[in-house]
Enzyme design. Structure first.
Site, PDB file in Angstrom:
ATOM      1  N   PHE A 147     130.359  73.128  49.914  1.00 36.77           N
ATOM      2  CA  PHE A 147     130.914  72.039  49.109  1.00 36.77           C
ATOM      3  C   PHE A 147     131.637  71.080  50.042  1.00 36.77           C
ATOM      4  CE2 PHE A 147     134.048  69.622  46.834  1.00 36.77           C
ATOM      5  CZ  PHE A 147     133.283  69.106  45.808  1.00 36.77           C
ATOM      6  N   ASP A 232     135.021  71.333  58.277  1.00 37.43           N
ATOM      7  CA  ASP A 232     135.598  70.751  57.067  1.00 37.43           C
ATOM      8  C   ASP A 232     136.746  71.651  56.637  1.00 37.43           C
ATOM      9  OD1 ASP A 232     136.340  69.975  54.544  1.00 37.43           O
ATOM     10  OD2 ASP A 232     134.297  69.716  53.770  1.00 37.43           O
ATOM     11  N   LYS A 261     143.054  66.364  51.083  1.00 38.91           N
ATOM     12  CA  LYS A 261     143.884  67.155  50.166  1.00 38.91           C
ATOM     13  C   LYS A 261     145.363  67.236  50.575  1.00 38.91           C
ATOM     14  CE  LYS A 261     140.323  69.308  47.548  1.00 38.91           C
ATOM     15  NZ  LYS A 261     139.019  69.802  47.979  1.00 38.91           N
TER      16      LYS A 261
HETATM   17  C1  LIG Z   1     137.763  68.955  47.927  1.00 40.24           C
HETATM   18  C2  LIG Z   1     136.851  69.104  49.084  1.00 40.24           C
HETATM   19  C3  LIG Z   1     136.084  68.016  49.560  1.00 40.24           C
HETATM   20  C4  LIG Z   1     136.047  66.676  48.865  1.00 40.24           C
HETATM   21  O1  LIG Z   1     137.286  66.054  48.785  1.00 40.24           O
HETATM   22  P1  LIG Z   1     137.491  64.882  47.694  1.00 40.24           P
HETATM   23  O2  LIG Z   1     138.858  64.368  48.000  1.00 40.24           O
HETATM   24  O3  LIG Z   1     137.410  65.529  46.352  1.00 40.24           O
HETATM   25  O4  LIG Z   1     136.433  63.887  47.919  1.00 40.24           O
HETATM   26  C5  LIG Z   1     135.303  68.218  50.677  1.00 40.24           C
HETATM   27  N1  LIG Z   1     135.256  69.409  51.290  1.00 40.24           N
HETATM   28  C6  LIG Z   1     135.986  70.471  50.880  1.00 40.24           C
HETATM   29  C7  LIG Z   1     135.911  71.764  51.612  1.00 40.24           C
HETATM   30  C8  LIG Z   1     136.783  70.352  49.744  1.00 40.24           C
HETATM   31  O5  LIG Z   1     137.473  71.415  49.295  1.00 40.24           O
END
Ligand SMILES: *Cc1c(COP(=O)(O)O)cnc(C)c1O
Length: 404
Positions: A147, A232, A261
């Protein structure tokens, strides 16, 4: 607490949302009015312990006073300059974040998905410029069950039908491998591979861990083959797993960190790509940008959020309380619990049955969490949570399970 409104208000608000808002989420049915630290309060004045932390965006707790003050102070001065003009917060944000990450350069964006997109563009351009990959031929290896966000390019390399269905045609150039499979990574490498994009722990997929040592070995393999290792850490980073970055728990430094985040403690969308000067040097003026990216309000908020993370022991708290929580949860022996796995204050309870009804019962008991991937309950409270509050929640979790 303000005047307690009638119960019907919550139902009325839910009905309005269902009619006027697109239904791309399936939220639990209570309506938040205010929040403080690890606690949320609904319009009926009921209180809940937040075990989702807005998908780990509020690691610092709701409305952390120091971040709130930074937001207020900056909003009184200047909020947006665009990058056409310089501002007095961006330089310090870049320096502080790069140093924290033991990197050299920062490219600020807003949402996590934008930062992932930026990392993709970085890797492709680096591959073309520095590795002589022919124009438009660069490949990025990704993991199944990933994700990384919701843009068309990113959902295009998702293996989740719900994320993709009907949204094509998609961007080519992504090669999937099973998560945590080192031989598959090695096999997937070609002379055109410019990057390997991975989550150190797959959170949305259900708190899935790679085999121990995988991150270190994968980064090493990438380095030997001149492929950028792109971590990520939007959800795992900034203390969630009990180390500042999950990659560091294996003493591994990727080539690129993608952050978002908790970078802003839940106040404002702030994301960033953090890397070396050589790698981020592929961008020249005009090659990439964002109107709001790096704005002074965002930078001031993020600087305060980073200071709180470092100075208030959040990483240590995550490690210490997380270990205790994991141990206590593993002691709950229940036939519907298949496995409890976690690291720091990121825990998944893997069930033999759908998780949603259990989350609804937990909500009624005052503990807010959300199922991730049908069968897994994710527990991820703000890292500022106290042991007493955690114990309060644990008591309720135990009693919900014993009633099932
Ligand atoms: C939440 C998340 C994203 C996307 O972030 P958004 O601010 O919702 O676009 C990408 N990668 C990971 C691992 C995430 O948890």
């Amino acid at each position: 607490m303000p005047e307690v409104p009638a119960a019907v208000d919550a139902d009325a608000l839910i009905a309005i949302e269902e009619q006027w808002g697109a239904r791309n989420y399936h939220p639990l049915d209570f309506v938040v009015e205010r929040a403080s630290g690890a606690w949320l309060f609904d319009v009926q004045g009921r209180k809940y312990l937040d075990f989702l932390s807005a998908y780990s965006a509020v690691n610092q707790g709701h409305r952390h006073p120091r971040i709130l003050q930074a937001l207020r102070d900056q909003a009184e001065r200047v909020t947006l300059t665009s990058r056409a003009f310089r501002n007095d917060q961006l330089p310090l944000f870049c320096k502080e974040l790069a140093e924290l990450c033991r990197m050299e350069m920062v490219l600020p964006m807003n949402t996590g998905a934008e930062a992932v997109e930026t990392a993709i563009k970085t890797a492709r351009r680096w591959g073309h410029q520095k590795k002589q990959i022919p124009m438009d031929r660069a490949e990025i290896i990704v993991c199944q069950n990933n994700f990384h966000g919701r843009t068309t390019t990113i959902t295009g390399f998702s293996s989740e039908l719900a994320y993709r269905d009907g949204f094509g045609p998609f961007t080519p150039g992504f090669v999937p491998i099973p998560f945590g499979d080192l031989p598959a990574l090695e096999t997937a490498l070609t002379p055109n591979t410019c990057g390997f994009l991975f989550e150190p722990i797959q959170c949305e997929a259900g708190i899935l861990f790679p085999p121990r040592g995988f991150i270190g070995q994968a980064v090493e393999l990438c380095r030997r083959n001149r492929v950028l290792a792109i971590a990520d850490e939007i959800q795992t980073g900034l203390g969630r797993t009990g180390t500042l970055f999950e990659c560091w728990s294996e003493n591994t430094q990727p080539d690129i960190f993608v952050l978002g985040k908790a970078l802003s403690g839940g106040f404002y969308p702030v994301s960033a790509v953090v890397s070396s000067a050589e790698i981020l040097g592929v961008f020249e003026p005009g090659s990439h940008g964002s109107t709001y990216g790096g704005n002074p309000l965002a930078c001031a908020v993020a600087r305060a959020a980073l200071a709180v993370t470092q100075e208030e022991g959040l990483v240590e708290n995550s490690q210490r309380l997380g270990a205790w929580l994991l141990e206590e949860l593993r002691a709950i022996r229940h036939p519907i619990i298949r496995e409890v796995r976690g690291k720091g204050l990121l825990v998944g309870i893997d069930l033999a049955v759908p998780a949603r009804p259990v989350c609804e019962r937990l909500m009624e008991a005052g503990v807010l969490c959300k199922e991730t991937h049908e069968h897994v309950i994710r527990l991820a409270p703000p890292l500022v949570i106290s042991k007493d509050d955690l114990a309060w929640a644990l008591e309720r979790i135990v009693s919900v399970f014993s009633a099932i």
